[in-house]
Design an enzyme around this catalytic site. Structure first.
Site, short mmCIF file in Angstrom:
data_model
loop_
_atom_site.label_atom_id
_atom_site.label_comp_id
_atom_site.label_asym_id
_atom_site.label_seq_id
_atom_site.Cartn_x
_atom_site.Cartn_y
_atom_site.Cartn_z
N CYS A 140 0.79 -1.23 0.00
CA CYS A 140 0.00 0.00 0.00
C CYS A 140 0.82 1.28 0.00
O CYS A 140 0.26 2.36 -0.08
CB CYS A 140 -0.95 0.01 1.19
N CYS A 199 0.37 2.52 6.47
CA CYS A 199 0.78 1.15 6.73
C CYS A 199 0.79 0.39 5.41
O CYS A 199 0.25 0.85 4.41
CB CYS A 199 -0.18 0.47 7.70
#
Length: 474
Positions: free
Chosen positions: A138, A458
């Site tokens: 991500c 994250c």
């Protein structure tokens, strides 16, 4: 929104006292969220002697759409090409001025494994302009941007375009490994007898496909399951998660209606209408959200479809330059990209706590404190994930026992946090989110009045990223 949260706070159990404090703090600042931009605070610049200033000239993204909608028949390089063309149209930067292009993506289309190169050629860039693709879950476009920062800082380039793309509407589905090995061996067979012998060994289970899953390779655990465990570990209730998700959608809707999402550029989808806005922003009600069943840990989990980011198609692009080059070309930059860090932890134990680990490190590197930050833009993979990070950041015990720190860094105040919505509402095309975070931070600094923004995210694999964005002098 305010009345619903107030009602929920009054009825929270004692174990949810943290949530009550956080949301009460948010409500007390609602008037500030609605106020016009204030004058920026006067703070020192983070420029360093002997280090090039790297600036963001502009950043754009095509609308982020729920997978299976208007982008369903396209390929990833189509979306990335549209973002690149949108950036070119917005900035009028000559294609031949761009020294390098780097893109982030997570789930690669095998036909265009270097999607950066294919998108660049499709957008009309010279075939002499190098391009490569990076992947870091991500935070892939975060990695693309910092790769560009490094190339400019090293004097290798003056102008870099970074970005990211994801098309969750069409992900690779493979044959089983047994079938793949048989087919590859069959391709090398020279005689009819050899071919028939190989074919005779094929069994029905060979045809079972390997279906994709958003799961950790090392643990086989889905990210949603990890988010459910994380929420439970930090006592984040279902009510808190639904409240936060509702906040995200409500703020995103307000920003969209108010014309604040300046990074969105229209995209004429071939054979379809022009897409002009994100289609996942859907403020609901606590009552409707409460009816949904747990999506991962059943029947007692707290992560649902309503408090999770949805599978998203989209692409982004950002124009980075050395400050000297930008000014020489007549551009007024939006922001400086300053210090950044990457972190990594055990993916089984702490998959989604990247912001907690990265934030204090980047602040220390920049010589700042939480109080110096005017704008926070954190990636919202799940409401439980973001709230668990805020709890961890506000815990001396966690800082001392897990981070080797003497004291906590502190949680960001919600009046400064994701004020224009986040990944829960705007969408999360894995490889493209980082660029959205950075350009949104720059736009918010200008609109809300501030100098420093902190972007954090994250990523799968237990990794994370944080970066300081400094508003360019107005």
């Amino acid at each position: 929104m305010s009345s619903m949260l107030t009602h929920a706070i009054r009825n929270l159990p004692a174990s949810s006292a943290w949530a009550a404090r956080v949301f009460a703090r948010s409500l007390s600042c609602s008037s500030q969220l609605q106020a016009a931009a204030v004058q920026p605070k006067s703070k020192k610049t983070l420029a360093k002697s002997g280090v090039k200033n790297i600036v963001v000239v502009e950043g754009v993204r095509i609308p982020f759409l729920q997978s299976g909608t208007s982008y369903a028949d396209l390929m990833p390089h189509d979306l990335a090409r549209a973002a690149l063309q949108g950036l070119l149209n917005r900035t009028s930067v000559p294609r031949d001025v761009v020294d390098y292009i780097v893109y982030g993506t997570v789930i690669q289309e095998v036909k265009t494994s270097n999607v950066a190169r294919e998108a660049a050629l499709g957008a009309g860039f010279s075939d002499k302009t190098p391009a490569h693709t990076v992947t870091m879950a991500c935070i892939s476009s975060n990695q693309a941007m910092t790769t560009g920062v490094g190339m400019i800082a090293a004097g290798q380039c003056d102008v870099v375009v970074a970005g990211g793309v994801e098309l969750m509407s069409d992900v690779p589905i493979r044959h089983s490994r047994k079938m793949r090995k048989t087919m590859l061996t069959l391709n090398r067979a020279k005689t009819l007898g050899q071919k028939l012998s190989l074919i005779s060994k094929i069994r029905p289970d060979y045809f079972a496909p390997e279906l994709p899953a958003v799961a950790e390779f090392s643990t086989s655990e889905t990210m949603g399951h990890s988010a459910d465990r994380l929420a439970a570990a930090f006592a984040v209730s279902r009510l808190e998660q639904d409240e936060y998700a509702l906040r995200s959608h409500t703020l995103a809707k307000k920003a969209q209606d108010g014309g604040l999402l300046l990074d969105v550029v229209p995209f004429k989808v071939p054979g379809k209408d022009t897409v002009t806005k994100d289609n996942g922003i859907r403020p609901s009600s606590m009552e409707q959200m409460g009816k949904l069943k747990p999506a991962f840990v059943k029947p007692y989990g707290t992560v649902t479809a309503a408090n999770s980011s949805f599978l998203t198609d989209g692409a982004s692009a950002i124009l980075l330059m050395s400050e000297e080059k930008a000014l020489a070309m007549g551009y007024k930059p939006k922001a400086y990209l300053r210090d950044f860090v990457y972190v990594s932890q055990d993916p089984k134990d702490q998959l989604l706590l990247g912001p907690t680990y990265a934030t204090p490190k980047v602040l220390e590197k920049a010589g700042l404190t939480m109080a110096d930050i005017d704008v926070f833009e954190f990636h919202e993979a799940f409401a439980g994930q973001i709230l668990a990070n805020l709890k961890a950041m506000d815990s001396d015990w966690f800082a001392q026992n897990y981070m080797g720190r003497k004291s906590k860094v502190g949680a960001p105040p919600l009046e400064k946090f994701n004020n224009w919505g986040g990944s829960l509402s705007l969408g999360h095309p894995f490889g493209a989110t980082g660029c959205r975070l950075v350009i949104t931070a720059a736009h918010r600094l200008k609109k809300e009045g501030g100098q420093y923004g902190l972007v954090a995210a994250c990523a799968a694999g237990g990794q994370g990223h944080a970066m300081i964005v400094e508003l360019y002098p107005q």
